[in-house]
Design a protein around this motif. Structure first.
Motif, mmCIF file in Angstrom:
data_model
loop_
_atom_site.group_PDB
_atom_site.id
_atom_site.type_symbol
_atom_site.label_atom_id
_atom_site.label_comp_id
_atom_site.label_asym_id
_atom_site.label_seq_id
_atom_site.Cartn_x
_atom_site.Cartn_y
_atom_site.Cartn_z
ATOM 1 N N MET A 126 -0.340 -10.178 -2.868
ATOM 2 C CA MET A 126 -1.282 -8.631 -2.030
ATOM 3 C C MET A 126 1.010 -8.567 -1.775
ATOM 4 N N LYS A 127 0.988 -7.505 -1.984
ATOM 5 C CA LYS A 127 2.105 -6.455 -1.468
ATOM 6 C C LYS A 127 2.456 -6.016 -0.110
ATOM 7 N N SER A 128 3.677 -6.002 0.538
ATOM 8 C CA SER A 128 3.392 -6.042 1.666
ATOM 9 C C SER A 128 4.302 -3.606 2.252
ATOM 10 N N THR A 129 4.068 -3.668 2.366
ATOM 11 C CA THR A 129 4.237 -2.370 2.486
ATOM 12 C C THR A 129 5.449 -1.691 3.629
ATOM 13 N N ASP A 153 -7.932 -15.511 8.007
ATOM 14 C CA ASP A 153 -7.278 -14.004 9.244
ATOM 15 C C ASP A 153 -6.832 -12.810 8.799
ATOM 16 N N THR A 154 -7.191 -12.133 7.244
ATOM 17 C CA THR A 154 -6.698 -11.457 6.974
ATOM 18 C C THR A 154 -8.034 -10.293 6.469
ATOM 19 N N ILE A 155 -7.591 -9.467 6.892
ATOM 20 C CA ILE A 155 -8.456 -7.899 6.716
ATOM 21 C C ILE A 155 -8.104 -7.313 5.610
ATOM 22 N N VAL A 156 -8.450 -7.052 4.811
ATOM 23 C CA VAL A 156 -8.274 -6.594 3.669
ATOM 24 C C VAL A 156 -9.171 -4.882 3.439
ATOM 25 N N LEU A 157 -8.466 -3.465 3.353
ATOM 26 C CA LEU A 157 -9.261 -2.492 2.756
ATOM 27 C C LEU A 157 -9.197 -2.014 1.936
ATOM 28 N N LYS A 158 -10.282 -1.843 0.644
ATOM 29 C CA LYS A 158 -9.887 -1.698 -0.327
ATOM 30 C C LYS A 158 -10.929 -0.172 -0.744
ATOM 31 N N LYS A 159 -10.431 0.818 -1.799
ATOM 32 C CA LYS A 159 -10.752 2.139 -2.496
ATOM 33 C C LYS A 159 -12.527 1.901 -2.044
ATOM 34 N N TYR A 160 -13.027 2.509 -1.879
ATOM 35 C CA TYR A 160 -14.635 1.726 -2.252
ATOM 36 C C TYR A 160 -15.003 2.856 -3.451
#
Length: 85
Positions: free
Chosen positions: A1-4, A41-48
């Motif tokens: 996962m890439k940090s912004t 412990d990670t929340i992931v948002l992904k384009k649906y």
């Protein structure tokens, strides 16, 4: 996962504002629907992306009678109908 490198606060109603750069980069201006996943412990948002009812594939999906069907499953159903028909 890439940090912004972007940090945002969550307000008292649980809302979070995604920066416009991220929304544009993911094409969320046209279709602002996201899926939410939890990994430890990670929340992931992904384009649906709606997936096929039969196989779960998210590419080449077409809605039919309120259900999503991919190109491969449409072809398999058509072939089966030919054989039975």
């Amino acid at each position: 996962m890439k940090s912004t490198g972007i940090v945002r606060k969550i307000d008292n109603l649980g809302r979070l504002v995604l920066p416009v750069e991220l929304r544009r980069g993911l094409g969320l201006d046209e279709d602002p629907t996201v899926e939410i996943f939890v990994e430890e412990d990670t929340i992931v948002l992904k384009k649906y992306q709606p997936a096929c009812l039969f196989c779960g594939e998210a590419k080449n999906v077409t809605p039919y009678m309120g259900r999503n069907i991919c190109a491969n499953c449409r072809a398999a159903i058509a072939e089966q109908m030919k054989q039975n028909g």
